[in-house]
Write an enzyme that holds these catalytic residues in place. Structure first.
Site, mmCIF file in Angstrom:
data_model
loop_
_atom_site.group_PDB
_atom_site.id
_atom_site.type_symbol
_atom_site.label_atom_id
_atom_site.label_comp_id
_atom_site.label_asym_id
_atom_site.label_seq_id
_atom_site.Cartn_x
_atom_site.Cartn_y
_atom_site.Cartn_z
ATOM 1 N N SER A 70 0.820 -1.202 0.000
ATOM 2 C CA SER A 70 0.000 0.000 0.000
ATOM 3 C C SER A 70 0.862 1.263 0.000
ATOM 4 O O SER A 70 1.628 1.496 -0.921
ATOM 5 C CB SER A 70 -0.970 -0.038 1.184
ATOM 6 O OG SER A 70 -1.921 0.988 1.097
ATOM 7 N N ASP B 226 -2.143 6.261 -3.911
ATOM 8 C CA ASP B 226 -0.969 5.546 -3.421
ATOM 9 C C ASP B 226 -0.599 4.421 -4.403
ATOM 10 O O ASP B 226 -1.291 4.222 -5.407
ATOM 11 C CB ASP B 226 -1.214 5.027 -2.003
ATOM 12 C CG ASP B 226 -2.293 3.954 -1.920
ATOM 13 O OD1 ASP B 226 -3.074 3.829 -2.884
ATOM 14 O OD2 ASP B 226 -2.358 3.242 -0.902
ATOM 15 N N ASP C 296 -0.887 1.195 -4.748
ATOM 16 C CA ASP C 296 -1.849 0.184 -5.195
ATOM 17 C C ASP C 296 -3.236 0.775 -5.437
ATOM 18 O O ASP C 296 -4.206 0.048 -5.646
ATOM 19 C CB ASP C 296 -1.926 -0.982 -4.210
ATOM 20 C CG ASP C 296 -2.515 -0.606 -2.865
ATOM 21 O OD1 ASP C 296 -2.242 0.517 -2.396
ATOM 22 O OD2 ASP C 296 -3.241 -1.420 -2.262
ATOM 23 N N ASP D 76 -5.583 2.300 -3.702
ATOM 24 C CA ASP D 76 -6.761 2.113 -2.858
ATOM 25 C C ASP D 76 -6.980 3.305 -1.920
ATOM 26 O O ASP D 76 -8.005 3.382 -1.250
ATOM 27 C CB ASP D 76 -6.706 0.796 -2.083
ATOM 28 C CG ASP D 76 -5.578 0.713 -1.062
ATOM 29 O OD1 ASP D 76 -4.733 1.640 -1.018
ATOM 30 O OD2 ASP D 76 -5.544 -0.279 -0.306
#
Length: 578
Positions: free
Chosen positions: A151, A303, A305, A307
């Site tokens: 993340s 960010d 990834d 999410d």
């Protein structure tokens, strides 16, 4: 090396055997030869565990690091669990990965192990966002899924998010059951690493359009987008998988999307930022600068990834201001509920969800629209769990958490910054058509519902020593809970570890109907909410504070903010002891 205990030494010795490849053994031996005691302890003192975000850690050798063997062991354990959970069935899983160093190779490793266990794998050909992995699990009818990502963590980290058949991250009891299967593996020889190509299907780029079209169908006010198609949008993927966001915005009808070119290329070293985290002002700085140059209507960044999303808008002074996660979540909640009501689509079966450390402004907004609001533990997997439990009985509309993770609609079971970016842009366009900026709407919310002001302080405590220190800090708070904070008496103490809410004045206790979690909350007589919790994904302990005052008019915004900020500082000074 006198500080290494017997159990840790046993793990080190195991990693020096021929079960491990020569590079791994050589690196372990180097740490020993160089007397790297702290590094050895931190790398081997425990096994990585599933937290709120799954498996996450620093890359390197050792049982407490992200590497071929810990990932292989986790996947073998997950495969073993899926076979027990779905006996006699043809099992399918989806696997994706982000832009982090080693994410792609780790993703292929996970696919290898699943395929070797006779499980069919839908493996993404290229890096794709976490929410697309959740979407793929549901789309392909999979029993599970894995996303390789850490993340928003620093570049040294990587992680392994495990998903169930509903497309949500594993929640109880499945998370604990999987780790039990992982611990049951006594030797790396039990891990099946040999890829079976017959069990792997490649998910190609054309899958993007399925996901994009599904999201576009969620649009509430497409006519507002048409009217404001040239809305000035600045976007940055911060070197991650958010590169798909401009495609989604274009599909919705936006034509003036300005990419921060310096951050547009996926790169696991994240060369332009200290932390690839849109919660951080530094990570948003290049996007904000571009927004200032273009006089943008909205600035967004995701960010690695994709999410989580950070947002900046012009405030009442015409200056770009970063919105925090509570503000973004409140704006999205208000927009979705008010837009649905305006279209006559709001029903008594609708609901929203937030976490226990997220602003109560969201609950207040939901109540004003006669919509149920659920509160869950920190971690979007709990929001996904509520969505799954209520599927067919009630309709989820919007939800989120203060850590910049949101979801509109029920296409996936995880926070979705791609989906959020589209709705933030649509929301901006809709209110611009009414002559309002997002900051204007935020001030309206504060005037109507009360001026909520929140602050988060995170203390980083690395390694085993840091983990022990965090544990002791929580123990001290339980043993000697504050009776007042910032000069304001504490009315109630909520201990989610013990599932008890305790009223200070009457000594009465009541049960908390949520899973056990290492969280303490202190509620003052003024209604302030102060929370303390160790992070489930980072070596941190986090302190949250939420205070509230009436805002009589927008003209009082600055003076009221100053009062709230002073109050927050006094409270935090009493509870945060570094």
């Amino acid at each position: 090396m006198s500080n290494i205990d017997k159990e840790t030494q046993g793990r080190i010795n195991q990693w020096l055997t021929k079960d491990y490849d020569s590079e791994t053994v050589a690196e372990a031996q180097r740490l020993i030869d160089e007397n790297q005691e702290t590094e050895l302890i931190d790398s081997f003192y425990k096994e990585l565990e599933f937290g709120t975000g799954g498996l996450r850690g620093i890359m390197g050798i050792g049982s407490n690091r992200m590497n071929k063997y810990t990932i292989g062991k986790a996947t073998q354990g997950f495969a073993n669990y899926l076979k027990k959970q779905f006996p006699g069935q043809s099992i399918k899983v989806a696997v994706s990965y982000d832009s982090r160093n080693n994410s792609q190779s780790f993703g292929h490793l996970v696919a290898d192990v699943f395929s070797a266990n006779g499980i069919h794998v839908y493996l993404f050909e290229q890096l794709r966002p976490t929410p697309m992995l959740s979407f793929a699990v549901r789309h392909f009818g999979c029993q599970g899924g894995v996303m390789l990502t850490a993340s928003h963590n620093p570049k040294e980290y990587n992680g392994y998010k495990a998903y169930g058949s509903d497309g949500g991250q594993l929640a109880a009891p499945h998370d604990k059951n999987v780790i039990t299967e992982v611990y049951a593996i006594q030797s790396v020889s039990e891990i099946k690493f040999d890829r079976d190509e017959a069990n792997i299907s490649i998910v190609k780029e054309d899958f993007d359009q399925i996901y994009i079209d599904a999201n576009k169908n969620l649009s509430i006010h497409p006519e507002a987008v048409t009217a404001q198609r040239d809305l000035k949008i600045v976007f940055s993927p911060i070197h991650g998988t958010g590169i798909i966001v401009p495609k989604v915005l274009e599909a919705w009808g936006f034509t003036n999307i300005n990419l921060v070119e310096e951050q547009s290329k996926p790169d696991g070293n994240f060369p332009t930022v200290v932390y690839p985290n849109p919660e951080e002002q530094e990570a948003m700085s290049m996007a904000v600068k571009r927004g200032q140059e273009l006089d943008a209507d909205v600035v967004m960044a995701t960010d690695p990834d994709a999410d989580r999303v950070g947002v900046a808008v012009k405030n009442h002074k015409g200056e770009f201001q970063l919105l925090n996660g509570n503000q973004i979540g409140s704006l999205l909640t208000y927009y979705v509920l008010s837009a649905k009501k305006g279209k006559g689509e709001l029903t008594n079966s609708n609901f929203v969800v937030k976490t226990i450390v997220t602003t109560n402004l969201i609950s207040d907004i939901a109540t004003s629209f006669s919509v149920d609001s659920y509160e869950v533990l920190t971690g979007f997997k709990y929001i996904g769990e509520i969505m799954t439990n209520l599927e067919g009985k009630a309709t989820y509309l919007v939800g989120g958490e203060e850590s910049y993770g949101f979801l509109v609609g029920d296409l996936v079971r995880d926070k979705d910054a791609v989906n959020s970016c589209a709705f933030i842009a649509e929301m901006t366009a809709y209110f611009k058509s009414q002559g309002k900026s997002l900051f204007d709407v935020l001030q309206d919310l504060y005037t109507n519902y009360g001026f909520y002001h929140e602050k988060l302080i995170s203390l980083t405590k690395k390694g085993k020593a840091g983990a022990d220190e965090i544990k002791q800090m929580m123990a001290d708070l339980r043993a000697n809970p504050p009776q007042s904070l910032g000069g304001i008496a504490v009315k109630e103490i909520r201990d989610y570890q013990n599932s008890q809410a305790h009223v200070v004045a009457t000594q009465e206790s009541s049960a908390i109907d949520l899973p056990k979690s290492d969280v303490l909350q202190f509620i003052t007589v003024d209604g302030d909410v102060i929370s303390a919790r160790p992070s489930g994904t980072e070596p941190k302990i986090k302190f949250y504070c939420s205070v509230k005052e009436n805002l009589n008019s927008k003209a009082d915004y600055e003076s009221t903010l100053a009062v709230l900020e002073t109050k927050v500082q006094r409270i935090m000074a009493d509870i945060v002891k570094d």
